[in-house]
Design a protein around this motif. Structure first.
Motif, short mmCIF file in Angstrom:
data_model
loop_
_atom_site.label_atom_id
_atom_site.label_comp_id
_atom_site.label_asym_id
_atom_site.label_seq_id
_atom_site.Cartn_x
_atom_site.Cartn_y
_atom_site.Cartn_z
N LYS A 2 0.87 -1.18 0.00
CA LYS A 2 0.00 0.00 0.00
C LYS A 2 0.91 1.24 0.00
CE LYS A 2 -3.79 2.27 2.46
NZ LYS A 2 -4.76 2.21 3.56
N ILE A 3 0.75 2.04 -1.06
CA ILE A 3 1.68 3.15 -1.30
C ILE A 3 0.90 4.47 -1.42
CG2 ILE A 3 3.22 4.13 -3.06
CD1 ILE A 3 3.96 1.26 -3.83
N VAL A 4 1.43 5.51 -0.79
CA VAL A 4 0.89 6.85 -1.02
C VAL A 4 1.95 7.66 -1.75
CG1 VAL A 4 0.11 9.01 0.03
CG2 VAL A 4 -0.63 6.82 1.00
N VAL A 5 1.53 8.36 -2.81
CA VAL A 5 2.44 9.25 -3.52
C VAL A 5 1.94 10.68 -3.24
CG1 VAL A 5 3.33 9.97 -5.78
CG2 VAL A 5 2.91 7.54 -5.31
N ALA A 6 2.74 11.46 -2.53
CA ALA A 6 2.34 12.83 -2.18
C ALA A 6 2.95 13.80 -3.17
CB ALA A 6 2.78 13.16 -0.77
N GLY A 7 2.08 14.54 -3.89
CA GLY A 7 2.53 15.43 -4.96
C GLY A 7 2.32 14.71 -6.28
N ASP A 30 -2.70 14.98 -3.41
CA ASP A 30 -2.21 16.34 -3.68
C ASP A 30 -3.06 17.33 -2.90
OD1 ASP A 30 -0.34 17.26 -6.37
OD2 ASP A 30 -1.38 18.82 -5.24
N ILE A 31 -2.44 18.45 -2.49
CA ILE A 31 -3.24 19.49 -1.82
C ILE A 31 -4.00 20.33 -2.84
CG2 ILE A 31 -2.04 19.87 0.40
CD1 ILE A 31 -0.48 22.12 -1.03
N ASP A 32 -3.64 20.22 -4.09
CA ASP A 32 -4.34 20.98 -5.14
C ASP A 32 -5.62 20.20 -5.50
OD1 ASP A 32 -5.24 22.15 -7.45
OD2 ASP A 32 -3.26 22.33 -8.37
N THR A 33 -6.74 20.65 -4.93
CA THR A 33 -7.98 19.88 -5.06
C THR A 33 -8.49 19.89 -6.51
OG1 THR A 33 -9.16 21.84 -4.35
CG2 THR A 33 -8.76 20.18 -2.67
N GLY A 96 19.82 30.86 -4.42
CA GLY A 96 20.20 29.59 -5.04
C GLY A 96 19.89 28.38 -4.18
N SER A 97 19.69 28.59 -2.88
CA SER A 97 19.38 27.45 -2.00
C SER A 97 17.99 26.90 -2.35
CB SER A 97 19.43 27.88 -0.54
OG SER A 97 18.46 28.88 -0.31
N SER A 98 17.69 25.70 -1.86
CA SER A 98 16.40 25.08 -2.18
C SER A 98 15.34 25.55 -1.19
CB SER A 98 16.51 23.55 -2.09
OG SER A 98 17.50 23.10 -2.98
N ASN A 99 14.20 25.90 -1.73
CA ASN A 99 13.06 26.26 -0.88
C ASN A 99 12.35 24.96 -0.48
OD1 ASN A 99 10.56 26.90 0.11
ND2 ASN A 99 10.04 28.36 -1.51
N LEU A 100 12.53 24.62 0.80
CA LEU A 100 11.97 23.33 1.27
C LEU A 100 10.66 23.52 2.03
CD1 LEU A 100 15.29 21.57 2.38
CD2 LEU A 100 13.95 21.20 0.29
N SER A 101 10.01 24.67 1.82
CA SER A 101 8.79 24.92 2.60
C SER A 101 7.65 23.96 2.22
CB SER A 101 8.35 26.38 2.47
OG SER A 101 8.08 26.66 1.12
N TYR A 102 7.48 23.69 0.91
CA TYR A 102 6.42 22.74 0.50
C TYR A 102 6.71 21.37 1.10
CZ TYR A 102 5.62 26.20 -3.16
OH TYR A 102 5.39 27.36 -3.84
N TYR A 103 7.99 21.05 1.03
CA TYR A 103 8.43 19.74 1.47
C TYR A 103 8.15 19.56 2.97
CZ TYR A 103 11.68 15.98 2.49
OH TYR A 103 12.22 14.81 2.94
N ASP A 105 6.17 21.36 4.92
CA ASP A 105 4.73 21.45 5.23
C ASP A 105 4.11 20.06 5.10
OD1 ASP A 105 4.87 24.11 5.61
OD2 ASP A 105 3.84 24.69 3.74
N ALA A 106 4.43 19.40 4.00
CA ALA A 106 3.86 18.07 3.76
C ALA A 106 4.36 17.08 4.80
CB ALA A 106 4.24 17.59 2.35
N VAL A 107 5.65 17.16 5.13
CA VAL A 107 6.25 16.21 6.08
C VAL A 107 5.64 16.39 7.47
CG1 VAL A 107 8.40 15.79 7.32
CG2 VAL A 107 8.41 15.87 4.83
N ASN A 108 5.44 17.61 7.89
CA ASN A 108 4.85 17.84 9.22
C ASN A 108 3.43 17.31 9.29
OD1 ASN A 108 6.63 19.20 11.21
ND2 ASN A 108 6.96 20.58 9.46
#
Ligand SMILES: NC(=O)C1=CN([C@@H]2O[C@H](COP(=O)(O)OP(=O)(O)OC[C@H]3O[C@@H](n4cnc5c(N)ncnc54)[C@H](O)[C@@H]3O)[C@@H](O)[C@H]2O)C=CC1
Ligand SMILES: O=C(O)[C@H]1O[C@H](OP(=O)(O)OP(=O)(O)OC[C@H]2O[C@@H](n3ccc(=O)[nH]c3=O)[C@H](O)[C@@H]2O)[C@H](O)[C@@H](O)[C@@H]1O
Length: 458
Positions: A2-7, A30-33, A96-103, A105-108
């Protein structure tokens, strides 16, 4: 499993679809309904509004509501999940650094739900997003801080190129899995059982940090090939008469140690990842006090390449762009996609408008709608100068010169269309070397300025 793919974007949707083909029970979240509602219709045109990949809609149609489910709420499916794949955006910040906010948010959100589950079987959280080296460890800390029981982390980077997502998900060159425990490797082996002991697919098990590094080194090496050819091979052929670009390429890449991929000189590599990943790796190395001269050159050569033909047209052909009408063929960052993220055409348009061009007559077989989002006149009134046309011929009509920015196959046989639509003298600026018979056009009075060629006119 049983697998969930987020995004469920370019990476997540093909991955979910192909996992469902292999008989896993897959929940694509996905959070995009609106996106999820579109996928649930299983209609090709609805799916392709979001991810347009050959073969993808058919797999979804075959497996939806059987082994493939679309969800915009994780809570009802959380019990009994073996693996969560994170396929979330990791765009660049200004530095240039990576914006990990989406990441994160989903992880929390996920960690809170996992902490409450009744079924406490082993579950692995797997990064497919391209994340800075060490992000898996940070993920582990978040899970610990939420007291999630019996959980492991893994890195399983994605290597697919857009336009070939289904084929490369079914037949990847390699599967890289970085994990910490045998228990977690075992779960990944069950998910990818069809690739284990495969004759042509390397199945590489390593540490999470190595797996994360493999993705960055691979993408920056690919961009290095392109910048090498644009900045070295291309420059030689442009500046020394009688060096034939196609022969130069063949002669060098006939060596089986040297990649053919990357030798297609162009007006720069675009797309959502090369630019962002090299900037992120530069940032990561700098923050570890490492030298980044090579990577910075690769990045700069590629950025300059996007508009340098316009500089060459001014310097070598004496072109004055002010008040001119330019036909622009190709808007997408490469052929067979409507994706315009970081496309060279964005910079070309900016540069042409900045030089006072009166009208840009654009044509792209797939990317017109995307282009209208990027070139919104409400954001910049100069974009009113862009008109869109249904064919290459229509775009050429009434133009003073042509710029080819994307390597769409249909542009390759363009000489007769050019000759029948715009009379010589007329300048062709070719960012993709799409006119193999350019010498004949030059004989008939056209001027030709291309990557990998000197300026040619009679
Ligand atoms: N586009 C490509 O060809 C490749 C991309 N990658 C990497 O994969 C990652 C994803 O890239 P793409 O699929 O292109 O991005 P994308 O932008 O196409 O899709 C990301 C999806 O994540 C969703 N999302 C955002 N926050 C969420 C949340 N909290 N919970 C659930 N869903 C959420 C968005 O709504 C969107 O549908 C990036 O790190 C990228 O660098 C790696 C290899 C190839
Ligand atoms: O991490 C990612 O997102 C992906 O980035 C690239 O895939 P993609 O961006 O879809 O497209 P490519 O086919 O690699 O092309 C990138 C750009 O380079 C250009 N290019 C490619 C090859 C070449 O010889 N010359 C050249 O200018 C293309 O036209 C395009 O603008 C990599 O090829 C994938 O392996 C990787 O997974």
């Amino acid at each position: 499993m049983k697998i969930v793919v987020a995004g469920t974007g370019f990476v997540g949707l093909p991955h979910a679809a192909v996992c469902s083909e292999y008989g896993h029970e897959v929940y694509a979240y996905d959070i995009d309904t609106k996106r999820i509602a579109a996928y649930k219709t299983a209609k090709r045109e609805e799916i392709e509004k979001y991810v347009n990949e050959p073969g993808l809609a058919s797999i979804i149609q075959e497996n939806i509501n059987r082994s493939l489910h679309f969800i915009d709420d994780l809570e009802p499916v959380i019990e009994g999940v073996d693996a969560f794949f994170l396929c979330l955006p990791t765009p660049p910040n200004r530095d240039g650094s990576s914006n990990l906010s989406y990441y994160f948010d989903a992880v929390n959100h996920l960690a809170k739900l996992l902490a409450k589950r009744a079924d406490q079987r082993r579950v692995v959280i797997i990064n497919k997003s391209t994340v800075p080296v060490g992000t898996g460890r940070q993920l582990e800390e978040v899970l610990k801080s939420h007291n999630v029981p019996n959980v492991g982390i893994a890195s399983n980077p994605e290597f697919l190129p857009e336009g070939n997502a289904v084929e490369k998900s079914r037949h990847p060159d390699r599967v890289v899995v970085g994990a910490d425990t045998e228990e977690d490797f075992r779960i990944l082996r069950r998910i990818y059982s069809q690739f284990i002991n495969h004759v042509r697919i390397a199945f590489i098990e390593t540490t999470p940090e190595t797996a994360e590094s493999i993705k960055y080194v691979a993408n920056t090496l690919l961009l290095t090939y392109i910048s090498f050819w644009n900045g070295v091979g291309g420059r030689l052929a442009e500046s020394v008469s009688n060096v034939r670009m196609e022969d130069l390429k063949r002669g060098v890449t006939a060596d089986t140690r040297i990649s053919k991929w990357g030798s297609f000189v162009s007006n720069g590599a675009g797309g959502s990842c090369f630019g962002k990943d090299i900037q992120s790796l530069i940032y990561q190395l700098k923050s570890r006090n490492q030298s980044t001269d090579l990577l910075e050159s690769v990045y700069e050569i590629n950025e300059y390449q996007k508009t340098y033909l316009i500089d060459r047209a001014a310097a070598e052909a004496g072109v004055k762009f002010n008040n001119k009408v330019v036909a622009l063929l190709g808007l997408a960052f490469k052929q067979r996609t409507n994706d315009m993220r970081d496309a060279s055409a964005l910079k070309v348009v900016e540069s042409l408008l900045g030089r006072g061009v009166k009208e840009i007559r654009a044509y792209d077989p797939m990317a017109e709608e995307e282009a209208k989002r990027f070139f919104n006149p409400e954001h910049n009134h100069l974009f009113e100068r862009i008109s869109y046309h249904p064919s290459a011929k229509a775009a050429l009509e009434g133009s003073d010169m042509l710029f080819i920015s994307t390597d769409w196959e249909e542009f390759r046989g363009l000489s007769s269309t050019i000759e029948s639509t715009v009379p010589a003298p007329y300048l062709i600026i070719d960012g993709r070397r799409m006119i193999p018979d350019y010498n004949e056009l030059v004989e008939r009075g056209y001027s030709y300025l291309a990557v990998g060629s000197p300026y040619l006119n009679k």
